[in-house]
Design a protein around this motif. Structure first.
Motif, mmCIF file in Angstrom:
data_model
loop_
_atom_site.group_PDB
_atom_site.id
_atom_site.type_symbol
_atom_site.label_atom_id
_atom_site.label_comp_id
_atom_site.label_asym_id
_atom_site.label_seq_id
_atom_site.Cartn_x
_atom_site.Cartn_y
_atom_site.Cartn_z
ATOM 1 N N TRP A 75 0.813 -1.213 0.000
ATOM 2 C CA TRP A 75 0.000 0.000 0.000
ATOM 3 C C TRP A 75 0.850 1.268 0.000
ATOM 4 O O TRP A 75 0.327 2.364 0.150
ATOM 5 C CB TRP A 75 -0.937 -0.011 1.217
ATOM 6 C CG TRP A 75 -2.072 -0.990 1.065
ATOM 7 C CD1 TRP A 75 -2.450 -1.635 -0.074
ATOM 8 C CD2 TRP A 75 -2.977 -1.434 2.089
ATOM 9 N NE1 TRP A 75 -3.527 -2.449 0.166
ATOM 10 C CE2 TRP A 75 -3.886 -2.342 1.487
ATOM 11 C CE3 TRP A 75 -3.120 -1.152 3.444
ATOM 12 C CZ2 TRP A 75 -4.899 -2.979 2.184
ATOM 13 C CZ3 TRP A 75 -4.141 -1.780 4.144
ATOM 14 C CH2 TRP A 75 -5.016 -2.674 3.524
ATOM 15 N N HIS A 76 2.184 1.096 -0.125
ATOM 16 C CA HIS A 76 3.121 2.231 -0.225
ATOM 17 C C HIS A 76 2.928 3.197 0.945
ATOM 18 O O HIS A 76 2.720 4.407 0.765
ATOM 19 C CB HIS A 76 2.944 2.967 -1.557
ATOM 20 C CG HIS A 76 2.989 2.054 -2.749
ATOM 21 N ND1 HIS A 76 4.147 1.413 -3.150
ATOM 22 C CD2 HIS A 76 2.014 1.647 -3.614
ATOM 23 C CE1 HIS A 76 3.898 0.671 -4.224
ATOM 24 N NE2 HIS A 76 2.607 0.790 -4.516
ATOM 25 N N ALA A 130 -10.234 -5.801 4.158
ATOM 26 C CA ALA A 130 -10.107 -4.345 4.171
ATOM 27 C C ALA A 130 -9.548 -3.852 2.834
ATOM 28 O O ALA A 130 -8.494 -4.329 2.395
ATOM 29 C CB ALA A 130 -9.216 -3.902 5.315
ATOM 30 N N PRO A 131 -10.217 -2.881 2.170
ATOM 31 C CA PRO A 131 -9.744 -2.405 0.862
ATOM 32 C C PRO A 131 -8.675 -1.327 0.946
ATOM 33 O O PRO A 131 -8.038 -1.016 -0.055
ATOM 34 C CB PRO A 131 -11.026 -1.848 0.225
ATOM 35 C CG PRO A 131 -11.845 -1.378 1.392
ATOM 36 C CD PRO A 131 -11.535 -2.319 2.526
ATOM 37 N N THR A 138 -9.463 0.650 11.126
ATOM 38 C CA THR A 138 -10.730 0.658 11.865
ATOM 39 C C THR A 138 -11.141 -0.746 12.304
ATOM 40 O O THR A 138 -11.530 -0.977 13.458
ATOM 41 C CB THR A 138 -11.843 1.276 11.005
ATOM 42 O OG1 THR A 138 -11.467 2.605 10.624
ATOM 43 C CG2 THR A 138 -13.156 1.320 11.769
ATOM 44 N N LEU A 139 -11.047 -1.704 11.376
ATOM 45 C CA LEU A 139 -11.469 -3.066 11.686
ATOM 46 C C LEU A 139 -10.544 -3.744 12.690
ATOM 47 O O LEU A 139 -10.992 -4.531 13.530
ATOM 48 C CB LEU A 139 -11.561 -3.882 10.401
ATOM 49 C CG LEU A 139 -12.686 -3.456 9.442
ATOM 50 C CD1 LEU A 139 -12.546 -4.165 8.099
ATOM 51 C CD2 LEU A 139 -14.057 -3.749 10.055
ATOM 52 N N LYS A 196 0.215 -11.791 -3.520
ATOM 53 C CA LYS A 196 0.133 -10.504 -2.831
ATOM 54 C C LYS A 196 -1.019 -10.476 -1.830
ATOM 55 O O LYS A 196 -1.118 -9.552 -1.027
ATOM 56 C CB LYS A 196 -0.018 -9.381 -3.837
ATOM 57 C CG LYS A 196 -1.351 -9.376 -4.595
ATOM 58 C CD LYS A 196 -1.426 -8.183 -5.522
ATOM 59 C CE LYS A 196 -2.771 -8.129 -6.267
ATOM 60 N NZ LYS A 196 -2.870 -6.939 -7.149
ATOM 61 N N TYR A 197 -1.913 -11.467 -1.899
ATOM 62 C CA TYR A 197 -3.014 -11.554 -0.954
ATOM 63 C C TYR A 197 -2.695 -12.502 0.203
ATOM 64 O O TYR A 197 -3.588 -12.837 0.991
ATOM 65 C CB TYR A 197 -4.289 -12.032 -1.652
ATOM 66 C CG TYR A 197 -4.726 -11.134 -2.780
ATOM 67 C CD1 TYR A 197 -5.183 -9.848 -2.532
ATOM 68 C CD2 TYR A 197 -4.678 -11.580 -4.101
ATOM 69 C CE1 TYR A 197 -5.571 -9.019 -3.566
ATOM 70 C CE2 TYR A 197 -5.074 -10.758 -5.145
ATOM 71 C CZ TYR A 197 -5.521 -9.479 -4.874
ATOM 72 O OH TYR A 197 -5.912 -8.653 -5.893
ATOM 73 N N GLY A 198 -1.442 -12.930 0.302
ATOM 74 C CA GLY A 198 -1.080 -13.888 1.341
ATOM 75 C C GLY A 198 -1.372 -13.379 2.738
ATOM 76 O O GLY A 198 -1.787 -14.145 3.612
ATOM 77 N N TRP A 199 -1.192 -12.081 2.970
ATOM 78 C CA TRP A 199 -1.434 -11.542 4.308
ATOM 79 C C TRP A 199 -2.921 -11.633 4.674
ATOM 80 O O TRP A 199 -3.262 -11.793 5.846
ATOM 81 C CB TRP A 199 -0.933 -10.106 4.421
ATOM 82 C CG TRP A 199 -1.715 -9.087 3.630
ATOM 83 C CD1 TRP A 199 -1.465 -8.670 2.366
ATOM 84 C CD2 TRP A 199 -2.867 -8.359 4.080
ATOM 85 N NE1 TRP A 199 -2.391 -7.730 1.979
ATOM 86 C CE2 TRP A 199 -3.255 -7.509 3.019
ATOM 87 C CE3 TRP A 199 -3.606 -8.336 5.259
ATOM 88 C CZ2 TRP A 199 -4.356 -6.659 3.108
ATOM 89 C CZ3 TRP A 199 -4.698 -7.490 5.359
ATOM 90 C CH2 TRP A 199 -5.065 -6.660 4.296
ATOM 91 N N ARG A 200 -3.795 -11.545 3.666
ATOM 92 C CA ARG A 200 -5.232 -11.662 3.935
ATOM 93 C C ARG A 200 -5.582 -13.095 4.366
ATOM 94 O O ARG A 200 -6.381 -13.307 5.281
ATOM 95 C CB ARG A 200 -6.035 -11.269 2.691
ATOM 96 C CG ARG A 200 -5.814 -9.811 2.255
ATOM 97 C CD ARG A 200 -6.692 -9.466 1.068
ATOM 98 N NE ARG A 200 -6.407 -8.154 0.526
ATOM 99 C CZ ARG A 200 -6.969 -7.017 0.965
ATOM 100 N NH1 ARG A 200 -7.848 -7.060 1.954
ATOM 101 N NH2 ARG A 200 -6.656 -5.861 0.420
#
Length: 488
Positions: A75-76, A130-131, A138-139, A196-200
């Motif tokens: 997310w830089h 989270a987008p 927040t979440l 890149k979605y591994g953290w999710r």
């Protein structure tokens, strides 16, 4: 919840020998009753269930410093934004500890534990989708609000057994719960690199134990009999104590139980009712702030040190940032790879080692002396880090520091559960753990922001906090080793 009149009759197995006559809770104090009820299969089953609850909360908590570097690159983010995402759960935990602790003293240990599992599991899974960094923050704050009730678990465990077995009970609890960071580390090792979605995926995996704990706790746990006695539900307390004795094959049968006067529960004013209580409460707040902030900060500092070693052009590598390395690291954004997660995984063994040290020695050395010795060793192991050692040596030193911190925290948990009476125990520890979240909120700004501009200054902060912790331990009003728990 059944009323006292609706409780089913509990008869002891014919294989269990009975004493002649009956005993009353008026004739025995509660610790004597627990001693007669025995320590065996019932406690092991309940403690294993409580360890699952502790496991679930710690797994949810420990992903924060692993995900930070991933979000920084994907997310830089700026450095302060990375620190903010790391502190998000602890902001929620600050408020959650105050709320859940008071509710636990008013409504009971079991219903609050079930509510915590539902709340934390729901917001934990939702945060995986989270987008943006704002939604994620927040979440994770909402998820942290549920995690803030984690102190309900050791509170119940301490109330389950009599004085001589309490350290053993807490040892089993913390050793089993110590597997949670290992679970998180293995999951990160397997999932982070797959896409890149591994953290999710990691966030979802670490939220699933909450729902497993919900089902198991509902089926297995009874309410704390000590809490029931203090809250005036003496018939239910007698029923559970008789059940404990039957399962443990002990010689115990209660007759009529004389009700005791019900004290006010969950009142923060009681924590400052006398000079001794004021001293104890102030010291515990300082201890929670310092130990938890330092322990979490050391974990983050090691993760950041790995990034420093990656971005260092020296083939030998160092664990300290310099001003040039900050620019280089930001430009190339070095995410952690599988070898780094393997090192983090190895460093997590400190929880199990620290728990063994603390609970094995606490009955012999004493709670206060053990905490003081562990913090002195922490300061000793921190000193070589000022010389920016090789990452392998840094791994060893930081792991030893974390072992000392964990041993101190475990002894502190045991001490505080014994020091405060039952009617305000969860409230008091909730206040202390909320103070610990302040330390955990602030520590990423030291370990992730200050360390990149001045590593030595950041390390000096943790050394100073260790010294303050030693002073607070020496000021504690009394030791609880060998003493029974007060109910009022």
């Amino acid at each position: 919840m059944p009323t006292e009149e609706q409780l089913p009759p509990f008869s002891l197995s014919s294989r269990v020998p009975l004493e002649v006559g009956t005993l009353s809770l008026q004739e025995l104090n509660f610790d004597e009753a627990l001693t007669r009820a025995g320590f065996g299969r019932y406690q092991y089953t309940v403690v294993a269930t409580l360890a699952l609850a502790f496991f679930a909360e710690i797994a949810e908590e420990s992903i924060s410093f692993i995900i930070g570097p991933e979000l920084l690159c994907q997310w830089h983010l700026e450095g302060w934004q990375e620190a903010l995402t790391t502190t998000a759960p602890f902001i929620g935990m600050f408020f959650g500890a105050l709320v859940w602790g008071k509710f636990s003293d008013i409504w009971g240990r079991k219903p609050i534990l079930l509510a915590i599992c539902i709340w934390t599991g729901y917001y934990g899974i939702i945060s995986a989708f989270a987008p943006s960094v704002g939604w994620y923050f927040t979440l994770r704050v909402l998820c942290g609000f549920g995690i803030g009730g984690i102190h309900t678990v050791p509170t119940y465990a301490a109330e389950l057994v009599e004085t001589r077995q309490r350290a053993k009970c807490m040892l089993i609890l913390h050793v089993l719960a110590g597997l949670a960071p290992l679970f998180t580390g293995v999951s990160a090792f397997l999932l982070i690199d797959i896409s890149k979605y591994g953290w999710r995926f990691l966030v979802i995996i670490c939220s699933i134990p909450q729902f497993v704990c919900l089902v198991v706790s509902y089926l297995v746990l009874d309410e704390s009999p000590r809490y029931l006695l203090v809250s005036g539900q003496t018939s239910r307390a007698k029923w559970i104590l008789t059940k404990i004795a039957a399962i443990n094959r002990a010689d115990l049968l209660f007759g009529d139980v004389t009700p005791i006067a019900k004290p006010t529960r969950g009142n923060y004013a009681h924590l400052f009712a006398s000079k001794q209580m004021i001293r104890l409460t102030i010291c515990q707040c300082i201890l929670w702030f310092c130990t938890m902030g330092t322990g979490f900060g050391m974990g983050i500092l090691f993760t950041e040190s790995l990034q420093a070693a990656q971005s260092n052009t020296d083939p030998d590598g160092k664990t300290c940032f310099s001003s040039d390395e900050v620019i280089y690291c930001k430009a190339s954004c070095h995410v952690l790879d599988s070898s780094d997660y393997a090192k983090i995984l190895i460093s997590h063994v400190h929880i199990i080692i620290g728990a063994f040290i603390s609970m094995s020695l606490s009955n012999y050395v004493g709670r206060v002396r053990l905490m003081l010795c562990c913090m002195a060793l922490y300061c000793f192991f921190t000193m070589p880090l000022f010389f920016c050692p090789h990452p392998v040596l840094a791994l060893i030193l930081i792991t030893l520091c974390k072992v000392c911190i964990v041993a101190t925290i475990q002894a502190m948990y045991l001490y505080l559960c014994e020091a405060y009476p039952t009617n305000v125990r969860a409230t008091a520890i909730g206040l202390g753990t909320s103070c610990s979240r302040i330390g955990m909120i602030l520590t990423p700004f030291v370990a992730q922001v200050l360390a990149k501009s001045n590593f030595i200054l950041a390390l000096s902060v943790y050394m100073f906090v260790g010294i303050v912790t030693m002073i607070a331990i020496m000021v504690l009003p009394f030791d609880t080793t060998g003493k029974t728990i007060k109910d009022r």
